[in-house]
Write an enzyme that holds these catalytic residues in place. Structure first.
Site, PDB file in Angstrom:
ATOM      1  CE  LYS A   1      -4.119   1.328   2.362  1.00  9.45           C
ATOM      2  NZ  LYS A   1      -5.082   1.079   3.644  1.00  9.45           N
TER       3      LYS A   1
HETATM    4  O1  G3P Z   1      -8.958   2.014   4.530  1.00 10.43           O
HETATM    5  C1  G3P Z   1      -9.164   3.715   4.873  1.00 10.43           C
HETATM    6  C2  G3P Z   1      -9.944   3.568   5.843  1.00 10.43           C
HETATM    7  O2  G3P Z   1      -9.552   2.793   7.043  1.00 10.43           O
HETATM    8  C3  G3P Z   1     -10.350   5.247   6.325  1.00 10.43           C
HETATM    9  O3  G3P Z   1     -11.628   5.093   6.997  1.00 10.43           O
HETATM   10  O4  G3P Z   1     -13.296   6.018   8.220  1.00 10.43           O
HETATM   11  O5  G3P Z   1     -11.043   6.665   8.808  1.00 10.43           O
HETATM   12  O6  G3P Z   1     -12.045   7.493   6.696  1.00 10.43           O
HETATM   13  P1  G3P Z   1     -12.126   6.406   7.689  1.00 10.43           P
END
Ligand code: G3P
Length: 214
Positions: free
Chosen positions: A83
């Protein structure tokens, strides 16, 4: 459509993987920090549980550093996907790994043009962050549609990995938009099971069964 679980919590991974429809795992530095483990150790542990793509994120910001770190991570298991952030250096590293046959997931995608660049560099996945676009007043799901159209126009094989999905409606909309993959926190996966009529129906069946077996 692939479903990944977005977590660094081993118990969540074991539980969700047992349900059968989880194909892989994504992690990020925030999730690794929450686990309290070292990145390599956590990724090794996950690879022993899940037989599917496991995204492991690099911390380096310069291309040589990303390549070094990503190469080490890729040696952990054949299922590791490196990643990389959507930056100029990230694109250099992406091109390097594409040429070497190592799978990549380009993260922090917030525009269709960013996804286009990553696809041109042979990324295996691009990760558009739907919820974070919603957070700033845009419609995150529109980005999934735009990328789908662009990838279809040119026959890019790069998969759209919808990320930052916060609830069941996001998951359904991604599926309708044609995202190849959705990565979901444990709570969102659990939410996919829920419908009040399923619960009511089951309660009724069990009540009727109990009556007829008195
Ligand atoms: O994979 C990306 C994800 O973990 C981000 O999620 O909810 O932190 O925007 P969030």
């Amino acid at each position: 459509m692939e479903f990944f679980i977005d977590t660094g919590d081993i118990n969540e991974i074991k539980t969700a993987y047992a349900w059968g429809f989880v194909d892989g795992v994504t992690t990020n530095p925030t999730l690794v920090a929450k686990s309290g483990k070292k990145n390599e150790d956590l990724i090794k542990e996950i690879a022993e549980i899940v037989d599917g793509p496991i995204s492991a994120e690099v911390i380096a910001l310069d291309a040589p550093g990303m390549i070094k770190e990503g190469t080490e991570l890729s040696k952990i298991h054949k299922n590791i996907v490196i990643k990389l952030p959507m930056t100029k250096d990230g694109m250099i590293a992406c091109k390097h790994f594409s040429k070497s046959g190592i799978k990549t997931n380009i993260t922090l995608i917030f525009s269709a043009n960013q996804a286009l660049l990553a696809a041109k560099n042979g990324a295996t996945y691009v990760s558009p962050f739907v919820g974070r676009l919603d957070d700033v007043g845009q419609t995150g799901m529109d980005l999934i549609g735009e990328i789908r159209q662009i990838f279809n126009n040119y026959g890019f094989e790069t998969k759209i990995l919808a990320a930052s999905l916060r609830h069941s409606q996001h998951v359904k909309e991604c599926a309708m938009m044609g995202a190849d993959t959705a990565t979901l926190p444990f709570k969102v996966i659990e939410g996919l099971f829920a419908h009040p009529l399923t619960k009511n129906g089951l309660d009724q069946f069990l009540a009727d069964h109990a009556k007829s077996n008195k």
